[in-house]
Design a protein around this motif. Structure first.
Motif, short mmCIF file in Angstrom:
data_model
loop_
_atom_site.label_atom_id
_atom_site.label_comp_id
_atom_site.label_asym_id
_atom_site.label_seq_id
_atom_site.Cartn_x
_atom_site.Cartn_y
_atom_site.Cartn_z
N SER A 150 -25.73 -64.15 -2.69
CA SER A 150 -26.74 -64.52 -3.69
C SER A 150 -26.93 -66.03 -3.79
N LYS A 151 -26.00 -66.79 -3.23
CA LYS A 151 -26.08 -68.26 -3.27
C LYS A 151 -26.74 -68.82 -2.01
N LYS A 152 -27.32 -67.95 -1.19
CA LYS A 152 -28.02 -68.38 0.02
C LYS A 152 -28.99 -69.50 -0.32
N GLY A 153 -28.91 -70.60 0.44
CA GLY A 153 -29.81 -71.73 0.23
C GLY A 153 -29.29 -72.79 -0.72
N ALA A 154 -28.18 -72.53 -1.41
CA ALA A 154 -27.61 -73.54 -2.32
C ALA A 154 -27.09 -74.71 -1.49
N PRO A 155 -27.37 -75.95 -1.88
CA PRO A 155 -26.96 -77.11 -1.09
C PRO A 155 -25.45 -77.33 -1.07
N TYR A 156 -24.98 -77.84 0.07
CA TYR A 156 -23.58 -78.27 0.20
C TYR A 156 -23.40 -79.56 -0.59
N GLN A 157 -22.30 -79.64 -1.31
CA GLN A 157 -21.88 -80.89 -1.94
C GLN A 157 -20.37 -80.91 -1.94
N TYR A 158 -19.79 -81.96 -1.35
CA TYR A 158 -18.34 -82.08 -1.29
C TYR A 158 -17.76 -82.01 -2.70
#
Length: 157
Positions: A53-61
């Motif tokens: 469901s989190k498909k497309g959520a941006p990566y953030q360290y």
């Protein structure tokens, strides 16, 4: 676009993502209160749905949701939403999981990428040689084929 038209389309999209996860994994709904193995499988299936469901959520360290994630943040968030707590880092998650062989892996297991005995990346096995993960800066949460033979598998109990 108004919130009234956006929310239903989002719900449809999330439902489609979960249906896709079910189709890829061949998962079924399990009865709560079953055996410990069945309960663990139900939790893993739920965590897999959350990750999808989190498909497309941006990566953030260093991010662990709900809108941005690093790799272990996505697995931590997904399992937390499914009712299980995980440690924060990929290495700690590996250390706390029940290790399983590649032939015993199943959808919802954690996939740990390693080098020289150290874990550097984690995702959730989706079946068919694919994982849901948050790869690196400049990317988004996505379903991707496992690209390395240097992987270990762990099951969350």
């Amino acid at each position: 676009m108004t919130a009234q038209t956006y929310v239903p389309s989002l719900a449809v999209r999330l439902g489609a993502v979960c249906a896709l996860a079910l189709a890829v994994t061949g998962a079924t709904t399990l009865v709560p209160g079953g055996t410990p193995e069945a309960t663990a499988a139900a939790v893993a299936t739920r965590a897999l749905h959350v990750a999808a469901s989190k498909k497309g959520a941006p990566y953030q360290y260093g991010a662990s949701g709900p809108h941005r994630f690093d790799c272990s943040g996505l697995t931590l968030y997904s399992f937390e939403q499914a009712g299980r707590r995980l440690p924060r880092s990929a290495q700690q998650q590996y250390n706390s999981s029940r290790h399983v062989s590649a032939t015993s892996r199943r959808a919802g297991d954690l996939v740990f990428f390693h080098s020289g005995g150290s874990v550097y990346h984690v995702g959730i096995y989706a079946g068919g040689g694919r994982i849901w993960h948050s790869p690196k800066t400049g990317t988004v949460v996505r379903l991707e084929r496992i690209w390395s033979h240097s992987v270990w598998y762990g099951r969350v109990g």
